[in-house]
Design a protein around this motif. Structure first.
Motif, PDB file in Angstrom:
ATOM      1  N   ASP A   5       0.838  -1.192   0.000  1.00  0.00           N
ATOM      2  CA  ASP A   5       0.000   0.000   0.000  1.00  0.00           C
ATOM      3  C   ASP A   5       0.876   1.246   0.000  1.00  0.00           C
ATOM      4  O   ASP A   5       1.914   1.273   0.654  1.00  0.00           O
ATOM      5  CB  ASP A   5      -0.906   0.025   1.235  1.00  0.00           C
ATOM      6  N   PRO A   6       0.448   2.291  -0.700  1.00  0.00           N
ATOM      7  CA  PRO A   6       1.226   3.533  -0.668  1.00  0.00           C
ATOM      8  C   PRO A   6       1.121   4.206   0.700  1.00  0.00           C
ATOM      9  O   PRO A   6       0.156   4.006   1.430  1.00  0.00           O
ATOM     10  CB  PRO A   6       0.564   4.384  -1.752  1.00  0.00           C
ATOM     11  N   TRP A   7       2.136   4.998   1.033  1.00  0.00           N
ATOM     12  CA  TRP A   7       2.121   5.793   2.252  1.00  0.00           C
ATOM     13  C   TRP A   7       2.961   7.040   2.040  1.00  0.00           C
ATOM     14  O   TRP A   7       3.755   7.114   1.102  1.00  0.00           O
ATOM     15  CB  TRP A   7       2.599   5.010   3.470  1.00  0.00           C
ATOM     16  N   GLU A   8       2.745   8.013   2.918  1.00  0.00           N
ATOM     17  CA  GLU A   8       3.488   9.273   2.820  1.00  0.00           C
ATOM     18  C   GLU A   8       3.621   9.900   4.207  1.00  0.00           C
ATOM     19  O   GLU A   8       2.682   9.867   4.995  1.00  0.00           O
ATOM     20  CB  GLU A   8       2.756  10.238   1.891  1.00  0.00           C
ATOM     21  N   TYR A   9       4.790  10.464   4.464  1.00  0.00           N
ATOM     22  CA  TYR A   9       5.054  11.182   5.710  1.00  0.00           C
ATOM     23  C   TYR A   9       5.602  12.561   5.362  1.00  0.00           C
ATOM     24  O   TYR A   9       6.361  12.705   4.398  1.00  0.00           O
ATOM     25  CB  TYR A   9       6.116  10.468   6.557  1.00  0.00           C
ATOM     26  N   SER A  10       5.239  13.551   6.167  1.00  0.00           N
ATOM     27  CA  SER A  10       5.800  14.897   6.038  1.00  0.00           C
ATOM     28  C   SER A  10       6.300  15.337   7.398  1.00  0.00           C
ATOM     29  O   SER A  10       5.623  15.148   8.410  1.00  0.00           O
ATOM     30  CB  SER A  10       4.749  15.891   5.537  1.00  0.00           C
ATOM     31  N   LEU A  11       7.468  15.926   7.404  1.00  0.00           N
ATOM     32  CA  LEU A  11       8.064  16.451   8.626  1.00  0.00           C
ATOM     33  C   LEU A  11       8.380  17.919   8.379  1.00  0.00           C
ATOM     34  O   LEU A  11       9.224  18.252   7.545  1.00  0.00           O
ATOM     35  CB  LEU A  11       9.350  15.685   8.968  1.00  0.00           C
ATOM     36  N   TYR A  12       7.686  18.810   9.066  1.00  0.00           N
ATOM     37  CA  TYR A  12       7.924  20.238   8.932  1.00  0.00           C
ATOM     38  C   TYR A  12       9.038  20.633   9.880  1.00  0.00           C
ATOM     39  O   TYR A  12       9.028  20.254  11.052  1.00  0.00           O
ATOM     40  CB  TYR A  12       6.638  21.014   9.206  1.00  0.00           C
ATOM     41  N   ILE A  13      10.001  21.372   9.359  1.00  0.00           N
ATOM     42  CA  ILE A  13      11.194  21.684  10.133  1.00  0.00           C
ATOM     43  C   ILE A  13      11.475  23.185  10.106  1.00  0.00           C
ATOM     44  O   ILE A  13      11.152  23.884   9.143  1.00  0.00           O
ATOM     45  CB  ILE A  13      12.410  20.905   9.588  1.00  0.00           C
ATOM     46  N   PRO A  14      12.107  23.693  11.168  1.00  0.00           N
ATOM     47  CA  PRO A  14      12.492  25.095  11.193  1.00  0.00           C
ATOM     48  C   PRO A  14      13.767  25.311  10.391  1.00  0.00           C
ATOM     49  O   PRO A  14      14.458  24.360  10.023  1.00  0.00           O
ATOM     50  CB  PRO A  14      12.740  25.363  12.680  1.00  0.00           C
ATOM     51  N   ASN A  15      14.094  26.544  10.146  1.00  0.00           N
ATOM     52  CA  ASN A  15      15.338  26.881   9.465  1.00  0.00           C
ATOM     53  C   ASN A  15      16.462  26.809  10.501  1.00  0.00           C
ATOM     54  O   ASN A  15      16.869  27.812  11.078  1.00  0.00           O
ATOM     55  CB  ASN A  15      15.251  28.264   8.826  1.00  0.00           C
ATOM     56  N   ASP A  16      16.939  25.617  10.736  1.00  0.00           N
ATOM     57  CA  ASP A  16      17.916  25.327  11.778  1.00  0.00           C
ATOM     58  C   ASP A  16      18.713  24.118  11.314  1.00  0.00           C
ATOM     59  O   ASP A  16      18.131  23.097  10.931  1.00  0.00           O
ATOM     60  CB  ASP A  16      17.169  25.025  13.083  1.00  0.00           C
ATOM     61  N   LEU A  17      20.029  24.216  11.318  1.00  0.00           N
ATOM     62  CA  LEU A  17      20.851  23.102  10.831  1.00  0.00           C
ATOM     63  C   LEU A  17      20.632  21.810  11.614  1.00  0.00           C
ATOM     64  O   LEU A  17      20.858  20.722  11.096  1.00  0.00           O
ATOM     65  CB  LEU A  17      22.329  23.480  10.837  1.00  0.00           C
ATOM     66  N   ALA A  19      17.923  20.556  12.192  1.00  0.00           N
ATOM     67  CA  ALA A  19      16.811  19.889  11.522  1.00  0.00           C
ATOM     68  C   ALA A  19      17.292  18.840  10.528  1.00  0.00           C
ATOM     69  O   ALA A  19      16.565  17.889  10.228  1.00  0.00           O
ATOM     70  CB  ALA A  19      15.928  20.919  10.820  1.00  0.00           C
ATOM     71  N   VAL A  20      18.511  18.983  10.030  1.00  0.00           N
ATOM     72  CA  VAL A  20      19.057  17.992   9.096  1.00  0.00           C
ATOM     73  C   VAL A  20      19.200  16.650   9.805  1.00  0.00           C
ATOM     74  O   VAL A  20      18.786  15.607   9.286  1.00  0.00           O
ATOM     75  CB  VAL A  20      20.403  18.478   8.510  1.00  0.00           C
ATOM     76  N   THR A  21      19.745  16.662  11.000  1.00  0.00           N
ATOM     77  CA  THR A  21      19.903  15.424  11.775  1.00  0.00           C
ATOM     78  C   THR A  21      18.550  14.853  12.171  1.00  0.00           C
ATOM     79  O   THR A  21      18.328  13.636  12.089  1.00  0.00           O
ATOM     80  CB  THR A  21      20.767  15.683  13.027  1.00  0.00           C
ATOM     81  N   VAL A  22      17.638  15.704  12.599  1.00  0.00           N
ATOM     82  CA  VAL A  22      16.285  15.246  12.961  1.00  0.00           C
ATOM     83  C   VAL A  22      15.635  14.579  11.753  1.00  0.00           C
ATOM     84  O   VAL A  22      15.031  13.505  11.865  1.00  0.00           O
ATOM     85  CB  VAL A  22      15.435  16.421  13.486  1.00  0.00           C
ATOM     86  N   SER A  23      15.767  15.171  10.585  1.00  0.00           N
ATOM     87  CA  SER A  23      15.174  14.612   9.364  1.00  0.00           C
ATOM     88  C   SER A  23      15.785  13.263   9.016  1.00  0.00           C
ATOM     89  O   SER A  23      15.077  12.314   8.676  1.00  0.00           O
ATOM     90  CB  SER A  23      15.365  15.583   8.198  1.00  0.00           C
ATOM     91  N   ARG A  24      17.101  13.180   9.102  1.00  0.00           N
ATOM     92  CA  ARG A  24      17.797  11.930   8.768  1.00  0.00           C
ATOM     93  C   ARG A  24      17.370  10.800   9.706  1.00  0.00           C
ATOM     94  O   ARG A  24      17.073   9.689   9.271  1.00  0.00           O
ATOM     95  CB  ARG A  24      19.308  12.160   8.833  1.00  0.00           C
ATOM     96  N   ARG A  25      17.304  11.081  10.996  1.00  0.00           N
ATOM     97  CA  ARG A  25      16.925  10.040  11.956  1.00  0.00           C
ATOM     98  C   ARG A  25      15.456   9.657  11.818  1.00  0.00           C
ATOM     99  O   ARG A  25      15.103   8.484  11.994  1.00  0.00           O
ATOM    100  CB  ARG A  25      17.248  10.507  13.374  1.00  0.00           C
ATOM    101  N   VAL A  51      17.581  18.319   2.440  1.00  0.00           N
ATOM    102  CA  VAL A  51      17.178  19.140   3.594  1.00  0.00           C
ATOM    103  C   VAL A  51      18.253  20.167   3.912  1.00  0.00           C
ATOM    104  O   VAL A  51      17.945  21.320   4.228  1.00  0.00           O
ATOM    105  CB  VAL A  51      16.849  18.248   4.810  1.00  0.00           C
ATOM    106  N   SER A  52      19.504  19.773   3.819  1.00  0.00           N
ATOM    107  CA  SER A  52      20.592  20.716   4.073  1.00  0.00           C
ATOM    108  C   SER A  52      20.520  21.903   3.122  1.00  0.00           C
ATOM    109  O   SER A  52      20.672  23.054   3.534  1.00  0.00           O
ATOM    110  CB  SER A  52      21.930  19.996   3.930  1.00  0.00           C
ATOM    111  N   ASN A  53      20.274  21.640   1.842  1.00  0.00           N
ATOM    112  CA  ASN A  53      20.121  22.737   0.877  1.00  0.00           C
ATOM    113  C   ASN A  53      18.953  23.632   1.244  1.00  0.00           C
ATOM    114  O   ASN A  53      19.052  24.863   1.177  1.00  0.00           O
ATOM    115  CB  ASN A  53      19.917  22.191  -0.538  1.00  0.00           C
ATOM    116  N   ALA A  54      17.840  23.040   1.642  1.00  0.00           N
ATOM    117  CA  ALA A  54      16.658  23.826   1.994  1.00  0.00           C
ATOM    118  C   ALA A  54      16.928  24.716   3.202  1.00  0.00           C
ATOM    119  O   ALA A  54      16.492  25.870   3.240  1.00  0.00           O
ATOM    120  CB  ALA A  54      15.472  22.901   2.269  1.00  0.00           C
ATOM    121  N   VAL A  55      17.657  24.210   4.173  1.00  0.00           N
ATOM    122  CA  VAL A  55      17.924  24.975   5.397  1.00  0.00           C
ATOM    123  C   VAL A  55      19.034  26.006   5.182  1.00  0.00           C
ATOM    124  O   VAL A  55      18.934  27.141   5.643  1.00  0.00           O
ATOM    125  CB  VAL A  55      18.273  24.013   6.562  1.00  0.00           C
TER     126      VAL A  55
END
Length: 136
Positions: A5-17, A19-25, A51-55
């Motif tokens: 089955d398809p699935w999707e997750y979104s994680l909204y993050i602040p402009n804070d480096l 957030a890269v580690t939080v996203s990866r984990r 994510v690093s580019n975005a931040v």
């Protein structure tokens, strides 16, 4: 075995480096829980670059989006509030050691496909940069 089955997750993050580690984990946990552990290492690398580019290159919030589409495509994307297109990937020669602008070249080299598109929603503008990995 991954779900059918398809699935999707979104994680909204602040402009804070951080957030890269939080996203990866978070991505590692998502893929592990869905039985896609074999994709974790490459997916973490790709998500880190997006994510690093975005931040680093924007001033507003960002988001990581992870989507599974059966029978076997994982899409990883990063949204940011800057509507400007990403810098094109730099193709490295054997002696180049550029720190900047190498992220999208890594994405291009490691993913099965990548791209970007502008976004406009509720008067807000931005862009979505994505890449895909085939599970099979």
């Amino acid at each position: 075995m991954p779900e059918n089955d398809p699935w999707e997750y979104s994680l909204y993050i602040p402009n804070d480096l951080r957030a890269v580690t939080v996203s990866r984990r978070t991505l590692r946990l998502i893929l592990t829980m869905h039985g896609l552990i074999r994709l974790v290492d490459v997916a973490e690398l790709l998500a880190t670059e997006l994510v690093s580019n975005a931040v680093r290159h924007t001033k507003g919030p960002a988001a990581l989006r992870v989507r599974w589409s059966p029978p076997g495509t994982l899409r990883i994307g990063a949204w940011d509030a800057d509507p400007e297109p990403p810098e094109p990937p730099v193709v490295f020669g054997p002696t180049e050691e550029l720190e900047e602008r190498r992220g999208l070249e890594l994405v291009r080299a490691c993913a099965d496909g990548w791209g970007w598109h502008p976004l406009a929603r509720h008067g807000n503008r931005g862009k979505y940069v994505w890449c895909e990995l085939a599970a099979g």
